[in-house]
Design a protein around this motif. Structure first.
Motif: not given
Length: 143
Positions: A2-3, A6-7, A86-87, A89-90, A92-94, A131
């Motif tokens: 989960n984010i 990851q953050a 958090r952003v 990580a998001l 990088e995930d995206t 986000e």
């Protein structure tokens, strides 16, 4: 993963923060205690932020210099740092690629009024807007 987790890794994970987290509430407790300054140093050393970017979205350089002497960040500074993490990580995930995420965060985006996504992370509302755009990209909706 989960984010929140990851953050947590973006700011150095358990090795830097001295705690482990299983979910977001564990991270909330760590933020409230205040992160060690090594969390900021990790983000800088890892190339995720420059000093100028840190100055704009987390804390002024003079404050960073003072916090290094103290050894810990305040809860508010920790909250700003984890918001940025958090952003990141998001993103990088995206994009499934750290360098693509890095570039996207620093490029002016029409959907965000011509602003660079990273520049909007100085406020919670700005982070939410970024986000939202990342969510649209992840779901293949024109952003």
């Amino acid at each position: 993963m989960n984010i929140a987790v990851q953050a947590f890794q973006v700011v150095g994970g358990g090795a830097v923060l001295g705690v482990e987290i299983a979910h977001g509430l564990d991270l909330v407790r760590a933020v409230r205690r205040g992160f060690p300054v090594q969390a900021v140093q990790h983000v800088l050393d890892d190339g995720r932020l420059t000093l100028a970017e840190l100055d704009h979205v987390v804390m002024p350089r003079k404050t960073w210099s003072n916090r290094k002497r103290v050894g810990t960040l305040t809860a508010e500074q920790s909250d700003r740092l984890i918001r940025v993490a958090r952003v990141m990580a998001l993103a990088e995930d995206t994009f499934a690629d750290r360098s693509k995420a890095h570039a996207w965060l620093r490029r002016p985006t029409t959907t965000l009024g011509g602003e660079r996504p990273l520049d909007l992370l100085d406020t919670e509302e700005g982070a939410r807007e970024v986000e939202t755009v990342l969510g649209r990209i992840a779901h293949g909706i024109a952003a």
